[in-house]
Design an enzyme around this catalytic site. Sequence first.
Site, PDB file in Angstrom:
ATOM      1  N   ARG A  99       0.771  -1.255   0.057  1.00 45.44           N
ATOM      2  CA  ARG A  99      -0.006   0.066   0.119  1.00 45.44           C
ATOM      3  C   ARG A  99       0.861   1.118   0.138  1.00 45.44           C
ATOM      4  O   ARG A  99       0.531   2.190  -0.645  1.00 45.44           O
ATOM      5  CB  ARG A  99      -0.840  -0.027   1.196  1.00 45.44           C
ATOM      6  CG  ARG A  99      -1.891   1.202   1.344  1.00 45.44           C
ATOM      7  CD  ARG A  99      -2.806   1.369   2.573  1.00 45.44           C
ATOM      8  NE  ARG A  99      -3.625   0.239   2.695  1.00 45.44           N
ATOM      9  CZ  ARG A  99      -3.737  -0.932   3.477  1.00 45.44           C
ATOM     10  NH1 ARG A  99      -2.678  -0.936   4.336  1.00 45.44           N
ATOM     11  NH2 ARG A  99      -4.496  -1.572   3.465  1.00 45.44           N
ATOM     12  N   TYR A 100       1.891   1.136   0.808  1.00 51.25           N
ATOM     13  CA  TYR A 100       2.792   2.471   0.991  1.00 51.25           C
ATOM     14  C   TYR A 100       4.082   2.257   0.056  1.00 51.25           C
ATOM     15  O   TYR A 100       4.383   0.596  -0.185  1.00 51.25           O
ATOM     16  CB  TYR A 100       3.167   2.670   2.268  1.00 51.25           C
ATOM     17  CG  TYR A 100       1.937   2.965   3.396  1.00 51.25           C
ATOM     18  CD1 TYR A 100       1.565   4.324   3.289  1.00 51.25           C
ATOM     19  CD2 TYR A 100       1.549   1.812   4.177  1.00 51.25           C
ATOM     20  CE1 TYR A 100       0.390   4.527   4.296  1.00 51.25           C
ATOM     21  CE2 TYR A 100       0.477   2.225   4.782  1.00 51.25           C
ATOM     22  CZ  TYR A 100      -0.175   3.499   5.002  1.00 51.25           C
ATOM     23  OH  TYR A 100      -1.072   3.590   5.901  1.00 51.25           O
ATOM     24  N   ARG A 143       7.358   0.137   1.846  1.00 52.00           N
ATOM     25  CA  ARG A 143       7.084  -0.908   2.888  1.00 52.00           C
ATOM     26  C   ARG A 143       6.055  -1.796   2.306  1.00 52.00           C
ATOM     27  O   ARG A 143       5.073  -1.187   1.594  1.00 52.00           O
ATOM     28  CB  ARG A 143       6.804  -0.467   4.224  1.00 52.00           C
ATOM     29  CG  ARG A 143       5.922   0.560   4.495  1.00 52.00           C
ATOM     30  CD  ARG A 143       6.003   1.534   5.644  1.00 52.00           C
ATOM     31  NE  ARG A 143       4.929   2.194   5.901  1.00 52.00           N
ATOM     32  CZ  ARG A 143       4.807   3.363   5.472  1.00 52.00           C
ATOM     33  NH1 ARG A 143       5.796   3.904   4.690  1.00 52.00           N
ATOM     34  NH2 ARG A 143       4.040   4.013   5.941  1.00 52.00           N
ATOM     35  N   CYS A 188      -8.665 -12.570  18.417  1.00 52.48           N
ATOM     36  CA  CYS A 188      -9.339 -11.619  18.931  1.00 52.48           C
ATOM     37  C   CYS A 188     -10.627 -11.269  18.345  1.00 52.48           C
ATOM     38  O   CYS A 188     -11.034 -11.441  17.142  1.00 52.48           O
ATOM     39  CB  CYS A 188      -8.500 -10.218  18.589  1.00 52.48           C
ATOM     40  SG  CYS A 188      -6.882 -10.231  19.217  1.00 52.48           S
ATOM     41  N   CYS A 217     -11.070  -8.527  15.470  1.00 52.90           N
ATOM     42  CA  CYS A 217      -9.980  -8.608  14.417  1.00 52.90           C
ATOM     43  C   CYS A 217     -10.392  -8.030  12.965  1.00 52.90           C
ATOM     44  O   CYS A 217     -11.384  -8.568  12.638  1.00 52.90           O
ATOM     45  CB  CYS A 217      -9.296  -9.998  14.339  1.00 52.90           C
ATOM     46  SG  CYS A 217      -8.074 -10.299  13.067  1.00 52.90           S
ATOM     47  N   LYS A 250      -3.317   5.196   6.820  1.00 58.03           N
ATOM     48  CA  LYS A 250      -3.113   5.424   8.372  1.00 58.03           C
ATOM     49  C   LYS A 250      -2.976   6.756   8.447  1.00 58.03           C
ATOM     50  O   LYS A 250      -1.847   7.219   8.138  1.00 58.03           O
ATOM     51  CB  LYS A 250      -2.340   4.346   9.092  1.00 58.03           C
ATOM     52  CG  LYS A 250      -2.764   4.250  10.504  1.00 58.03           C
ATOM     53  CD  LYS A 250      -1.554   3.234  11.128  1.00 58.03           C
ATOM     54  CE  LYS A 250      -1.896   1.758  10.851  1.00 58.03           C
ATOM     55  NZ  LYS A 250      -1.280   1.347   9.997  1.00 58.03           N
ATOM     56  N   CYS A 255      -3.248 -17.845  14.145  1.00 63.39           N
ATOM     57  CA  CYS A 255      -2.763 -17.077  15.562  1.00 63.39           C
ATOM     58  C   CYS A 255      -3.011 -18.050  16.498  1.00 63.39           C
ATOM     59  O   CYS A 255      -3.899 -18.920  16.579  1.00 63.39           O
ATOM     60  CB  CYS A 255      -3.829 -15.757  15.892  1.00 63.39           C
ATOM     61  SG  CYS A 255      -3.880 -14.663  14.252  1.00 63.39           S
ATOM     62  N   ARG A 301      -8.894  -8.705  10.226  1.00 68.30           N
ATOM     63  CA  ARG A 301      -8.920  -9.863   9.354  1.00 68.30           C
ATOM     64  C   ARG A 301      -9.580 -11.006   9.738  1.00 68.30           C
ATOM     65  O   ARG A 301      -9.182 -12.191   9.332  1.00 68.30           O
ATOM     66  CB  ARG A 301      -7.193 -10.155   9.038  1.00 68.30           C
ATOM     67  CG  ARG A 301      -6.322  -9.111   8.378  1.00 68.30           C
ATOM     68  CD  ARG A 301      -5.195  -9.291   8.173  1.00 68.30           C
ATOM     69  NE  ARG A 301      -4.656  -8.253   7.612  1.00 68.30           N
ATOM     70  CZ  ARG A 301      -3.473  -7.888   7.637  1.00 68.30           C
ATOM     71  NH1 ARG A 301      -3.003  -8.217   9.154  1.00 68.30           N
ATOM     72  NH2 ARG A 301      -2.589  -6.966   7.353  1.00 68.30           N
ATOM     73  N   ASP A 353      -7.176   3.648  10.476  1.00 67.35           N
ATOM     74  CA  ASP A 353      -6.892   3.248   9.210  1.00 67.35           C
ATOM     75  C   ASP A 353      -8.174   3.514   8.235  1.00 67.35           C
ATOM     76  O   ASP A 353      -9.022   2.858   8.481  1.00 67.35           O
ATOM     77  CB  ASP A 353      -6.327   1.867   9.342  1.00 67.35           C
ATOM     78  CG  ASP A 353      -5.506   1.173   8.212  1.00 67.35           C
ATOM     79  OD1 ASP A 353      -5.419   1.776   7.206  1.00 67.35           O
ATOM     80  OD2 ASP A 353      -4.806   0.331   8.676  1.00 67.35           O
ATOM     81  N   ASP A 393     -11.484  -0.788  13.749  1.00 65.85           N
ATOM     82  CA  ASP A 393     -11.920  -0.801  12.473  1.00 65.85           C
ATOM     83  C   ASP A 393     -13.375  -1.279  12.130  1.00 65.85           C
ATOM     84  O   ASP A 393     -13.691  -1.970  13.023  1.00 65.85           O
ATOM     85  CB  ASP A 393     -10.980  -1.656  11.512  1.00 65.85           C
ATOM     86  CG  ASP A 393      -9.639  -1.357  11.596  1.00 65.85           C
ATOM     87  OD1 ASP A 393      -9.327  -0.189  11.261  1.00 65.85           O
ATOM     88  OD2 ASP A 393      -8.444  -2.245  11.977  1.00 65.85           O
TER      89      ASP A 393
END
Length: 345
Positions: free
Chosen positions: A89-90, A93, A106, A109, A314, A102, A111, A307, A270
């Site tokens: 996206r950037y 990076r 969570c 989450c 972000k 995981c 995702r 975000d 989010d």
Amino acid sequence: MAGSRPIRTPKELLAQHLIQEDQVAAITDVAKRYALSITPAMRSRIVELDDPVARQFVPTEDELTSLPEEREDPIGDDPFTPVKGVTHRYPDRVLLKPVLVCPVYCRFCFRREVVGPGDSMLKESQLAAALDYIRSHPEIWEVIFTGGDPFIMSPDRLRPILRALDGIEHVKVIRFHTRVPVVDPDRVTEDLVEALTMDTPVWVVVHTNHSQEIGDGARRALRLLAGSGIPLVSQTVLLKGVNDTPEALEDLFRTLIVNRVKPYYLHHGDLAVGTSHFRTTIKEGQALARSLRGRVSGLCQPTYVLDIPGGHGKVPIGPTYLNGNGTVTDPWGIAHTYPPKTTED
């Protein structure tokens, strides 16, 4: 009493007294859609059914409620995925997602639609393509491991990936985003630290949302990482009913600093499907961020960020202290005049 293996089913939640009998049917419906796992370390940190740790990891029927504005890909990873496992996206990076599993899941989450059991590891050919993409883009200065949780991979699996990245001249920094040091601290071993030690500097971003999560095991894991020269920063999600008070945030950020972890980001929640019960308003978040200024050391101050949905990046959304009338407000709410332009010699 926490067991020796993760809790993965509604029946196990019931056996551990984390849900009631009349909740099993609804929680079974939730578990069919979103992955469930609570490590022994996190079970041991749950004191009450609705405490800040339980609220993060124990499913509730609220997750079956979705709002029109919620999205399956709330931060817009998909349009920026040139090859499987890479998000670019950037300009300077990329995210590298070698695994979508995981140790804990969570309940908020972003995702949550893609993590969990199943086709969770990049195949060897897919990983090779991801590394080739990074090699062929000299503008990539930083590679950020995320997922899933990259620290769930064994050191033996991580080593060849890290060696490949270490050999790419334009990659100057490697970053890991992980919950493991807090939620599954026994995975942080001397072997893992050795795998992370190379010429290219490695930074670790530790995800934690409440000081109650941080037990003796977490403190040991953080001490091992920091003591090995690996810089540690944190990311925290602002969560209603978990850490949405000045006292909770202050306690968390002080605890992190004492454990040599610099608070880095405080994320606004989010727009993930089924997570509205966790989200505060931005106005509430700004008030909380403002409450920390002057209350705790500057070392304890993260940047409050949003975000922007749709993959637009972000941005900081914290409170401002400059007023439109030529004054600036101090940490205690008192306005002071400040000249718009200083006199030049």
